[in-house]
Design a protein around this motif. Structure first.
Motif, mmCIF file in Angstrom:
data_model
loop_
_atom_site.group_PDB
_atom_site.id
_atom_site.type_symbol
_atom_site.label_atom_id
_atom_site.label_comp_id
_atom_site.label_asym_id
_atom_site.label_seq_id
_atom_site.Cartn_x
_atom_site.Cartn_y
_atom_site.Cartn_z
ATOM 1 N N GLN A 1 1.092 -1.169 0.380
ATOM 2 C CA GLN A 1 0.074 -0.104 -0.067
ATOM 3 C C GLN A 1 1.062 1.464 0.346
ATOM 4 N N TYR A 2 1.797 0.895 0.544
ATOM 5 C CA TYR A 2 2.616 2.712 0.262
ATOM 6 C C TYR A 2 4.366 2.073 0.775
ATOM 7 N N THR B 1 12.958 5.511 -9.773
ATOM 8 C CA THR B 1 13.057 5.594 -8.958
ATOM 9 C C THR B 1 12.393 7.685 -8.571
ATOM 10 N N GLY B 2 12.416 7.750 -7.357
ATOM 11 C CA GLY B 2 12.333 9.343 -7.265
ATOM 12 C C GLY B 2 10.873 9.583 -7.384
ATOM 13 N N GLY B 3 10.070 8.700 -6.390
ATOM 14 C CA GLY B 3 8.228 8.558 -6.189
ATOM 15 C C GLY B 3 8.629 10.390 -5.415
ATOM 16 N N GLN B 4 7.798 10.918 -6.089
ATOM 17 C CA GLN B 4 6.798 12.254 -4.548
ATOM 18 C C GLN B 4 6.173 11.452 -3.611
ATOM 19 N N ASN B 5 6.648 12.101 -2.414
ATOM 20 C CA ASN B 5 5.335 12.392 -0.825
ATOM 21 C C ASN B 5 3.966 12.285 -1.191
ATOM 22 N N GLY B 6 3.070 10.816 -1.310
ATOM 23 C CA GLY B 6 1.909 11.865 -0.861
ATOM 24 C C GLY B 6 1.324 10.920 -2.426
ATOM 25 N N GLN C 1 8.736 10.592 4.021
ATOM 26 C CA GLN C 1 9.040 11.755 5.295
ATOM 27 C C GLN C 1 8.905 10.579 6.382
ATOM 28 N N PRO C 2 10.055 10.194 7.284
ATOM 29 C CA PRO C 2 9.796 9.116 8.691
ATOM 30 C C PRO C 2 9.234 9.598 9.483
ATOM 31 N N ASN D 1 3.037 10.573 9.444
ATOM 32 C CA ASN D 1 2.499 11.576 7.591
ATOM 33 C C ASN D 1 1.446 10.660 7.503
ATOM 34 N N LEU D 2 1.568 9.732 6.634
ATOM 35 C CA LEU D 2 0.932 8.810 5.656
ATOM 36 C C LEU D 2 0.440 7.526 6.151
#
Length: 361
Positions: free
Chosen positions: A66-67, A114-119, A151-152, A177-178
């Motif tokens: 999922q994440y 590679t390079g995935g963006q948060n959210g 984000q950790p 955060n997620l």
């Protein structure tokens, strides 16, 4: 190109043939020698069998969590009923947008994204092409997807009292955060020394720390890992700390000197000794008359002296106990010298000699 199969002149014949149309078809072809005068000529019969593959292959992108972190692996697989898979095409889309080509005509079955963006939700689909040229149609929906979490999380140890018993409870908590927190790590150090692992990859948020040394300062720090695999950095400083105080405080009555009073008013003094790392906050004082029942006189007082008014003549014995800031209460202590004789009627009792004693025992 033409070829010949020659025989000698002594009763043998020679034959030759030329290339003809060999386009694959369902046919039978006969080749004959040119000079078989006796009618006995060799024949070469060729029968063509054509395998027809008209079914496209089947492929799919393998499931994703999922994440995921910013960089993750995407894999796919496929099957073909006859000619075998020649290559794959893989497409990707973000947050349900338009499909774009990501991998084209590849033979491998996995690669790193590679390079995935948060959210952002990244979805994937694939198709296969077989060796007969059959092309699998694109699926209408995504075959796998994952949301990137870069984000950790954040975790910390909750505050501890200034002083604690040797066995005390440590509590920690965290937020993310997620993707949510997966587990925690907790370290401790003693008297400012090196950090030591205590709780590793635990899902609990509290534990009892056992066997602390009296007077030692124990400090703690925590970190968290989220479900996308992001790991929080350790704090450079302690997040909470407490000093171990091993036992309750002790107290004693200051020996009376002299041990006989010709007045009903007697000044009583006491003192206390806290355990390492703690402090005394109050005292209780009792007395008894002529060895009778103990009677409470001073209750939870912070002072260490008070004037006692005797209800009459007699032998009065006092005892005291102390309470510290950890709410630990010591034992009642009636030490040597804590007895005073009240004699207000002549002739008075007068001490003639005094025997020294050791108050440390």
């Amino acid at each position: 190109m033409p070829y010949r199969n020659g025989l000698t002149a002594a009763g043998r014949t020679s034959a030759s043939c030329s290339r003809v149309d060999e386009t694959p078809q369902q046919r039978e072809r006969v080749f004959s020698s040119l000079n078989a005068n006796n009618g006995q000529f060799p024949r070469l019969i060729i029968t063509y069998t054509v395998d027809t593959d008209t079914t496209p292959p089947v492929s799919s992108v393998n499931g994703l969590p999922q994440y995921s972190p910013a960089n993750f692996t995407v894999s796919w697989s496929g099957t073909d009923n006859q000619s075998g898979i020649k290559y794959y095409d893989v497409q990707m889309r973000q947050n349900g947008g338009n499909w774009v080509d990501w991998r084209a005509q590849v033979t491998e079955t996995s690669t790193n994204f590679t390079g995935g963006q948060n959210g952002v939700l990244y979805e994937f689909r694939c198709r296969a092409v077989d060796n007969a040229g059959n092309i699998e149609p694109w699926p209408s929906n995504a075959q796998a997807g994952t949301t990137v979490d870069t984000q950790p999380p954040s975790a910390s140890v909750q505050g501890l009292p200034q002083f604690s018993d040797p066995n005390f409870t440590v509590t920690w908590m965290g937020t993310d955060n997620l993707s949510g927190i997966k587990n925690y790590d907790v370290q401790y150090r003693q008297n400012g020394g090196s950090w030591t692992n205590w709780q590793t990859a635990v899902t609990s948020t509290s534990a009892q720390f056992p066997g602390g040394n009296d007077g030692s300062l124990y400090e703690f720090r925590a970190r968290a890992t989220d479900n996308a695999g992001n790991v929080q950095d350790w704090s450079s400083v302690a997040q909470a700390g407490t000093t171990v105080s091993a036992g309750p405080p002790s107290a004693m009555i200051t020996p009376f000197w002299p041990s006989v009073s010709n007045s009903l008013n007697v000044q009583v003094t006491w003192s206390g000794q806290p355990s390492a790392g703690s402090e005394i906050v109050s005292f209780d004082v009792q007395y008894q008359i002529n060895g009778g029942t103990w009677i409470l006189w001073q209750n939870a007082v912070a002072t260490t002296t008070a004037a006692f008014t005797a209800p009459g003549e007699g032998i009065f014995t006092f005892r005291v106990r102390a309470r510290d800031n950890l709410n630990r209460v010591g034992d009642w202590s009636s030490n040597p010298g804590s007895t005073v004789t009240v004699d207000t009627t002549a002739p008075f009792i007068t001490p003639k000699a005094y025997q020294p004693f050791n108050t440390s025992q």
